[in-house]
Motif scaffolding. Structure first.
Motif, PDB file in Angstrom:
ATOM      1  N   LEU A   1      22.100  56.379 102.793  1.00  0.00           N
ATOM      2  CA  LEU A   1      22.321  56.279 101.353  1.00  0.00           C
ATOM      3  C   LEU A   1      23.177  57.436 100.884  1.00  0.00           C
ATOM      4  CD1 LEU A   1      19.705  55.470  98.616  1.00  0.00           C
ATOM      5  CD2 LEU A   1      21.006  57.584  98.457  1.00  0.00           C
ATOM      6  N   ALA A   2      24.103  57.148  99.974  1.00  0.00           N
ATOM      7  CA  ALA A   2      24.894  58.168  99.305  1.00  0.00           C
ATOM      8  C   ALA A   2      24.955  57.810  97.828  1.00  0.00           C
ATOM      9  CB  ALA A   2      26.300  58.256  99.888  1.00  0.00           C
ATOM     10  N   GLY A   3      24.806  58.814  96.964  1.00  0.00           N
ATOM     11  CA  GLY A   3      24.791  58.519  95.537  1.00  0.00           C
ATOM     12  C   GLY A   3      25.291  59.673  94.709  1.00  0.00           C
ATOM     13  N   PHE A   4      25.734  59.336  93.499  1.00  0.00           N
ATOM     14  CA  PHE A   4      26.192  60.323  92.528  1.00  0.00           C
ATOM     15  C   PHE A   4      25.673  59.901  91.162  1.00  0.00           C
ATOM     16  CE2 PHE A   4      29.294  61.549  89.247  1.00  0.00           C
ATOM     17  CZ  PHE A   4      29.240  62.928  89.384  1.00  0.00           C
ATOM     18  N   ASP A   5      25.052  60.843  90.425  1.00  0.00           N
ATOM     19  CA  ASP A   5      24.451  60.540  89.125  1.00  0.00           C
ATOM     20  C   ASP A   5      24.928  61.525  88.076  1.00  0.00           C
ATOM     21  OD1 ASP A   5      22.810  58.516  90.262  1.00  0.00           O
ATOM     22  OD2 ASP A   5      21.384  60.049  90.917  1.00  0.00           O
ATOM     23  N   LEU A   6      25.101  61.008  86.858  1.00  0.00           N
ATOM     24  CA  LEU A   6      25.297  61.825  85.668  1.00  0.00           C
ATOM     25  C   LEU A   6      24.189  61.467  84.694  1.00  0.00           C
ATOM     26  CD1 LEU A   6      29.159  61.567  85.051  1.00  0.00           C
ATOM     27  CD2 LEU A   6      27.894  63.562  85.903  1.00  0.00           C
ATOM     28  N   LEU A   7      23.359  62.455  84.347  1.00  0.00           N
ATOM     29  CA  LEU A   7      22.242  62.240  83.430  1.00  0.00           C
ATOM     30  C   LEU A   7      22.435  63.128  82.217  1.00  0.00           C
ATOM     31  CD1 LEU A   7      19.474  60.855  82.935  1.00  0.00           C
ATOM     32  CD2 LEU A   7      18.418  62.856  84.011  1.00  0.00           C
ATOM     33  N   GLY A   8      22.579  62.508  81.047  1.00  0.00           N
ATOM     34  CA  GLY A   8      22.790  63.269  79.829  1.00  0.00           C
ATOM     35  C   GLY A   8      21.551  64.043  79.408  1.00  0.00           C
ATOM     36  N   TYR A   9      21.760  65.127  78.653  1.00  0.00           N
ATOM     37  CA  TYR A   9      20.629  65.860  78.085  1.00  0.00           C
ATOM     38  C   TYR A   9      19.855  64.945  77.126  1.00  0.00           C
ATOM     39  CZ  TYR A   9      22.597  70.313  79.776  1.00  0.00           C
ATOM     40  OH  TYR A   9      23.062  71.339  80.553  1.00  0.00           O
ATOM     41  N   PRO A  10      18.551  65.149  76.989  1.00  0.00           N
ATOM     42  CA  PRO A  10      17.756  64.304  76.089  1.00  0.00           C
ATOM     43  C   PRO A  10      18.300  64.321  74.661  1.00  0.00           C
ATOM     44  CG  PRO A  10      16.328  65.607  77.486  1.00  0.00           C
ATOM     45  CD  PRO A  10      17.705  66.122  77.710  1.00  0.00           C
ATOM     46  N   GLN A  11      18.341  63.138  74.050  1.00  0.00           N
ATOM     47  CA  GLN A  11      18.795  63.007  72.682  1.00  0.00           C
ATOM     48  C   GLN A  11      17.617  63.056  71.724  1.00  0.00           C
ATOM     49  OE1 GLN A  11      21.134  59.412  72.682  1.00  0.00           O
ATOM     50  NE2 GLN A  11      22.787  60.321  73.892  1.00  0.00           N
ATOM     51  N   GLU A  12      17.901  62.849  70.449  1.00  0.00           N
ATOM     52  CA  GLU A  12      16.872  63.042  69.433  1.00  0.00           C
ATOM     53  C   GLU A  12      15.681  62.123  69.617  1.00  0.00           C
ATOM     54  OE1 GLU A  12      16.592  63.363  64.533  1.00  0.00           O
ATOM     55  OE2 GLU A  12      18.499  62.993  65.544  1.00  0.00           O
TER      56      GLU A  12
END
Length: 628
Positions: A363-374
């Motif tokens: 398995l190979a993966g790349f993730d972008l997870l935004g900072y928590p919003q309001e």
């Protein structure tokens, strides 16, 4: 059949040992100043649990000490009597020994009163050694009856009392509940430790919800030694009701304060409770943005109406790398690398890349997870490619996903749109199916321990729909549903029960092919044991492929070992289930087995030996892993 009989015999052995008995040998001698510890079977006036603790004299001790009485009280006296402590003074004089013997009865009575014995009879005497050696000091203890609780009187003052007088129904119920949970009810045995513990528990319950500065205006334990009763009285001053005011964030350098504020689970003006602060602290910890988190309330009663909540944060490192190793009989040994950047190019996102290589799965993966919003949600984007060799087929899958996620104390939510492409290759055929797919995932955990639950329920549900294009250029809509539940229930000690079930279906035209990664197979460590990983399902071209329907279940009984083996469990289980093209073709297969569980420092270790009834063979299942 012989294999099944042997397996059942192994189950009986595993559930009866080790640790079937809490004691496997003689008790060890008392440590510290005690030189030997002997128990006497001779009857004592103090009850059937009476015995003798003997501390021998030697070159380091001026005299011996022998304490006769009930077991728990002997330990108390040996630990705290001056006669025990001063034995190590080899040059102690006979006059000083006499003084210690004379003072022993009064000192022993004071110690026994802390355990609720107010009519104890103590006899201390010196016995010379006929051979001219060091003397022996004998202390005889007859504690008499232990005092019992008589009357318990509660009085409340402060804002809580004012609200009670005003007829607040919620506080009336709470006040009744606090008194009902008071452990030292009339007739209960009295001891100073139990009295102190009960007071602390009552105060902690009051402070944990609203009345953070609550304290005792006065407490009393009135002893009637003649009747062996104790009358308890408590006057509680609740202090003011604390309400949440300003939230202050400290310790941040690169992470915006809004991230921490977006996770606040309460509103300004809400009544304070210990739980809402813990919930806030856990929400901050789950972001993986902070290495240290401490959330506290300002306990100044003058500002109770607008109490300040202080969140002290220590940011996590900007970049980190991890290495993981593990093994399971599903996919064999595995090795993984991971890299995380918590603010790439100054943007409010966490970027992570991962690579995992195993014997049957890569398995190979790349993730972008935004900072928590309001609203607590985080945006996500991910790319992933994986390869699985199982059931005689090779499956290559690529995914691109765009969605949002939110994790709370008990519930996780994830919804996303995904483009998925799967190539399924058997010995005679290679097909590629694609789909654009939207899905919602929901997980609820009501358990006592996330890592190793023994009580509660975990539910997981998925619902999605999409549009597929198969290898024959046929296209069309489909829907996908999945439900899994695991119930954990303690039985009479030391037994535990676990029940797991899952059911799933892809709804589509029979002729429409959807990506195999969206279909279902069964078998393996967390499915039907006794069979290989994902080796149960429809067979096509001599290989097991994914099926549109799935149902599996497990009933497992565990027995916790005792003594030094308390982190180990024996297990016996029955698994059943299968995957199929439709419910008309569905035929469950069965697996039976035994195993052990270990609550290791790096997570649960599971070792199972399972008999697959359909294949007539025994298979070993092992899973454990670690991340560094």
């Amino acid at each position: 059949m012989p294999a099944l009989i042997g397996l059942l015999m192994l189950l009986a052995a595993a559930l009866s040992a080790p640790g079937a008995s809490a004691q496997t040998g003689p008790q060890s001698a008392e440590q510290g100043t005690e030189d030997s510890h002997t128990e006497s079977a001779e009857p004592q006036r103090s009850g059937s649990d009476s015995g003798v603790t003997t501390l021998r004299a030697d070159d380091k001790h001026a005299y011996g000490l022998e304490v006769r009485g009930p077991d728990a009280l002997r330990k108390l006296l040996v630990r705290h009597l001056d006669l025990a402590r001063f034995r190590e003074q080899a040059d102690i004089s006979d006059v000083e020994i006499g003084r210690l013997i004379a003072a022993a009865p009064a000192q022993a009575k004071s110690l026994l009163e802390t355990e609720g014995y107010f009519n104890a009879q103590i006899d201390a005497r010196r016995v010379e050694d006929p051979a001219g050696g060091a003397p022996m000091v004998q202390v005889q203890v007859d504690p008499g009856p232990q005092a019992r609780i008589g009357r318990v009187q509660f009085d409340m003052q402060g804002a809580f009392a004012e609200a009670l007088q005003a007829g607040d129904p919620a506080l009336e119920r709470r006040w009744r509940g606090l008194q009902a949970r008071w452990p030292l009810k009339s007739g209960a045995a009295f001891s100073q430790a139990a009295w102190a513990g009960a007071k602390n528990t009552l105060l902690a319950s009051l402070r944990s919800r609203g009345y953070a500065s609550a304290d005792y205006a006065g407490t009393g334990a009135q002893v009637d030694a003649k009747d062996n009763t104790v009358r308890l009285s408590l006057v509680i001053d609740s202090g003011p009701l604390f309400r949440i005011g300003e939230v202050r964030i400290e310790g941040l350098e690169r992470t915006p304060q809004d991230v921490a504020r977006n996770l606040i689970p309460f509103n300004i003006g809400d009544p304070y409770s210990e739980k809402i602060l813990l919930d806030y602290q856990e929400a901050l910890q789950r972001t993986n943005l902070y290495e240290g988190v401490a959330v506290e309330l300002d306990l100044d009663p003058a500002r109770a109406g607008e109490a300040v909540v202080l969140a002290r944060l220590r940011e996590n490192t900007l970049q980190s790398a991890t290495t993981s190793i593990g093994y399971s009989t599903n996919t064999g040994p595995r090795f993984g690398l991971g890299y995380t950047h918590r603010r790439p190019f100054g943007q409010d996102v966490v970027a992570s890349a991962r690579l995992q290589v195993g014997g049957e799965e890569r398995l190979a993966g790349f993730d972008l997870l935004g900072y928590p919003q309001e609203n607590g949600y985080s945006n996500l984007f991910s790319l992933q490619a994986d390869t699985l060799d199982a059931g005689g087929a090779r499956t290559d899958t690529q995914r691109a996903r765009l969605g949002r996620t939110r994790a709370t104390e008990r519930i996780d939510r994830l919804y996303y749109f995904e483009f998925i492409r799967t190539t399924l290759e058997t010995d005679t055929r290679r097909t590629t199916n694609k789909a654009l797919y939207g899905n919602y995932e929901w997980v609820r955990r009501d358990v006592n321990n996330i890592v190793f639950p023994t009580r509660g329920l975990i539910l997981s549900a998925q619902a999605g729909a999409g549009y597929a294009l198969d290898d024959d250029d046929e296209r069309g809509p489909f829907a996908r549903l999945y439900l899994q539940g695991t119930w954990f229930q303690p039985l009479p000690r030391p037994w535990l029960l676990q029940v797991r079930g899952e059911v799933a279906q892809v709804i589509k035209r029979d002729s429409l092919g959807v990506p195999d990664a969206l279909l279902f197979r069964a078998g393996g460590d967390n499915s039907v044991r006794g069979y290989g990983y994902r080796e149960l399902g429809p067979v096509r071209d001599g290989a097991v492929v994914g099926g549109p329907v799935l149902a599996t279940g497990t009933v497992e009984v565990l027995r916790r070992f005792s003594g030094d083996w308390r982190d180990w469990y024996g297990a016996g289980f029955i698994d059943a289930g299968n995957a199929a093209n439709d419910w008309g073709d569905y035929e469950p297969v069965f697996g039976y087995g035994v195993g052990v569980r270990w609550r290791s420092p790096i997570g649960p270790l599971r070792v199972d030996l399972a008999y697959g009834q359909e294949v007539g063979s025994v298979r070993l299942h092992i899973s454990v892993g670690a991340t560094f």
